[in-house]
Enzyme design. Structure first.
Site, mmCIF file in Angstrom:
data_model
loop_
_atom_site.group_PDB
_atom_site.id
_atom_site.type_symbol
_atom_site.label_atom_id
_atom_site.label_comp_id
_atom_site.label_asym_id
_atom_site.label_seq_id
_atom_site.Cartn_x
_atom_site.Cartn_y
_atom_site.Cartn_z
ATOM 1 N N HIS A 73 0.833 -1.211 0.000
ATOM 2 C CA HIS A 73 0.000 0.000 0.000
ATOM 3 C C HIS A 73 0.865 1.257 0.000
ATOM 4 O O HIS A 73 2.000 1.254 0.484
ATOM 5 C CB HIS A 73 -1.000 0.004 1.156
ATOM 6 C CG HIS A 73 -0.411 -0.020 2.530
ATOM 7 N ND1 HIS A 73 0.003 1.122 3.191
ATOM 8 C CD2 HIS A 73 -0.191 -1.045 3.396
ATOM 9 C CE1 HIS A 73 0.436 0.795 4.399
ATOM 10 N NE2 HIS A 73 0.339 -0.504 4.551
ATOM 11 N N ASP A 75 0.128 4.432 1.349
ATOM 12 C CA ASP A 75 0.025 5.418 2.427
ATOM 13 C C ASP A 75 0.756 4.947 3.674
ATOM 14 O O ASP A 75 1.201 3.798 3.770
ATOM 15 C CB ASP A 75 -1.437 5.715 2.751
ATOM 16 C CG ASP A 75 -2.195 4.483 3.233
ATOM 17 O OD1 ASP A 75 -1.998 3.390 2.669
ATOM 18 O OD2 ASP A 75 -2.994 4.602 4.188
ATOM 19 N N GLU A 142 -4.749 2.336 3.027
ATOM 20 C CA GLU A 142 -4.830 1.104 3.816
ATOM 21 C C GLU A 142 -4.947 1.399 5.294
ATOM 22 O O GLU A 142 -5.673 0.719 6.034
ATOM 23 C CB GLU A 142 -3.587 0.242 3.549
ATOM 24 C CG GLU A 142 -3.610 -1.140 4.191
ATOM 25 C CD GLU A 142 -3.004 -1.196 5.588
ATOM 26 O OE1 GLU A 142 -3.105 -2.254 6.244
ATOM 27 O OE2 GLU A 142 -2.439 -0.175 6.036
#
Length: 480
Positions: A73, A75, A142
């Site tokens: 992910h 972030d 996420e």
């Protein structure tokens, strides 16, 4: 694995960490990742949820092999130490090496999950790497409820075997995880101006370890919000004319709160009593958490009361009675997995608004029924004091498949490379595999990664020697 490969991976991670990527503020990292893939010559797609997909052709000799999905992910959880000036929407993460550990200067490192992207990028740009056709899935947001994974477009993926690189212990394969949800409470409060002659102070709870509320809540570390409520209750009980308000604590739904504060106002004759209670409660807390919290501290400093005054005595008393009932920590242990948490609640955030206190809790459970029951307890608490509750950011559990062919292959490859048996676990943390599996029920999945300690906190650190070993494993597993 050579040092050069590890250095290449860490350099890629530094490149990623130069781009701000706070959850729900992906306006810089998303186009950067899109451009990175295009510059490398890959087919690049995105969807309405801002997930990104790279299509990587098979290497020679692997054209007929099934497509494999590599997933991480984009972030990160953004945490910083008190007093550190860092704008997570504009400033880069600056890392440094402390022996075998990679750390950040005053902030969370973001190895969760930049190290996954860096390892994937290293593999797909390695000229001699052998692999089938690859789909590199980079999901969005996420850390705030698996938002990207939960909103994948239909048929976004062709592959039906997925490697999630978001676990945090070398040599441990995760094959299942808890589901979860956020529960938001709105508790009404009444404020009034302070009487003449009252002195205002700010009480701060700080120095706590914090950490990931899925992985580390079982360690029974202190929760700053819980301690704040406890101290305020003790002050109100001991000093009749005291007033308080302005509660603020925690920073993310999935991080155990490290810091919390509140305003306290009292007549001049009550100041010494307040200070005495704070000192006593600090001593009590240090004794209770002596094995967990080495830097716990309570501080009192001068402050201004702010506009609108502080909570009225009656309103403040009822509020504390309600907050004291929030059951932070592990509620049930697993019956089937010794030593594993089944259901927990993180007393995550406190924020004071004009006429209400906003409370955010995060519930995780391997059993949806237990999570729902705990959420209902929170709604009941809110209703009892005239407030309301609502849930959000629901994500499903990932049901383990211990007989998976992918798991058997991964264990074989790990034993071949390391000479040791891999551990297999079901984690209390939320992983995107559950959400992805809800879209693709036939997807075979496993999660692994290099060793990371204290993610979601400024103490987050990456064990550098594990990076090369896990990369070598990933490369061999992909090849197999």
């Amino acid at each position: 694995m050579t040092d050069n490969t590890t250095e290449k991976i860490l350099k890629l991670m530094d490149e990623i960490n130069r781009i701000p990527r706070q959850s729900h503020h992906l306006e810089k990292i998303h186009p950067w990742l899109m451009n990175w893939g295009k510059e490398k010559g890959f087919e690049v797609r995105t969807d309405a949820a801002h997930n990104i997909l790279y299509k990587v052709p098979a290497s020679p000799g692997y054209e007929s092999a099934p497509t494999l999905v590599l997933q991480g992910h984009m972030d990160m959880v953004c945490e910083k130490r008190p007093g550190v000036e860092h704008d997570f929407q504009n400033d880069p993460i600056v890392s440094w090496r402390d022996g075998d550990w990679l750390k950040a200067k005053g902030t969370s490192l973001g190895a969760d999950n930049a190290i996954a992207l860096a390892m994937i990028f290293a593999l797909i740009t390695e000229e001699k790497a052998e692999h089938p056709a690859l789909e590199v899935l980079i999901t969005s947001d996420e850390e705030t409820g698996l938002v990207g994974a939960q909103n994948l477009e239909p048929d976004f993926l062709e592959g039906r075997v997925l490697l999630n690189i978001d676990s945090e212990d070398e040599g441990v394969f995760t094959i299942g995880c808890a589901g979860g949800m956020d529960v938001n409470l709105t508790l009404p409060v009444e404020c009034a101006p302070l009487p003449e002659g009252f002195e205002t102070m700010e009480l701060t709870i700080g120095g706590l370890e914090g950490g990931h509320s899925g992985i580390e809540i079982i360690l029974q570390r202190a929760c700053a919000n819980e301690l704040l409520v406890r101290v305020l209750r003790a002050i109100v009980d001991a000093v009749p004319d005291v007033r308080f308000g302005g509660l603020c604590g925690g920073s993310a739904h999935n991080a155990i709160p490290r810091d919390a504060c509140a305003l306290i106002a009292v007549s001049a004759k009550g100041v010494s009593k307040v200070k005495k209670v704070v000192e006593e409660m600090e001593a009590v807390s240090k004794a209770e958490y002596a094995q967990r919290e080495k830097n716990l501290r309570f501080t009192l400093g001068a402050a201004k009361p702010g506009e609108g005054g502080l909570f009225t005595p009656e309103s403040g008393g009822k509020l504390l009675d309600a907050l004291k009932q929030i059951p932070h920590g592990v509620k049930f242990m697993s019956y089937s997995v010794p030593g594993a948490a089944d259901t927990s609640l993180n007393f995550a955030m406190l924020r004071t608004e004009a006429a209400a206190l906003k409370v955010l809790t995060n519930i995780r459970s391997a059993r949806a029924s237990r999570g729902a029951s705990l959420a209902e307890s929170m709604y009941c608490l809110a209703r009892l004091c005239g407030g309301s509750g609502a849930s959000g950011n629901h994500y499903p559990a990932w049901e383990p498949r211990p007989d998976s062919a992918l798991l058997a292959r991964a264990k074989t490859v790990w034993k071949k490379l390391s000479g040791e048996e891999a551990e297999v676990e079901v984690t209390h943390a939320g992983l995107e595999c559950g959400a992805i599996g809800s879209h693709y029920p036939d997807m075979e999945m496993i999660s692994f990664g290099p060793t990371i300690r204290q993610p979601h906190s400024p103490d987050e650190r990456l064990f550098i020697p594990s990076v090369g070993r896990v990369y070598a494993f990933m490369k061999e597993l992909v090849k197999s």
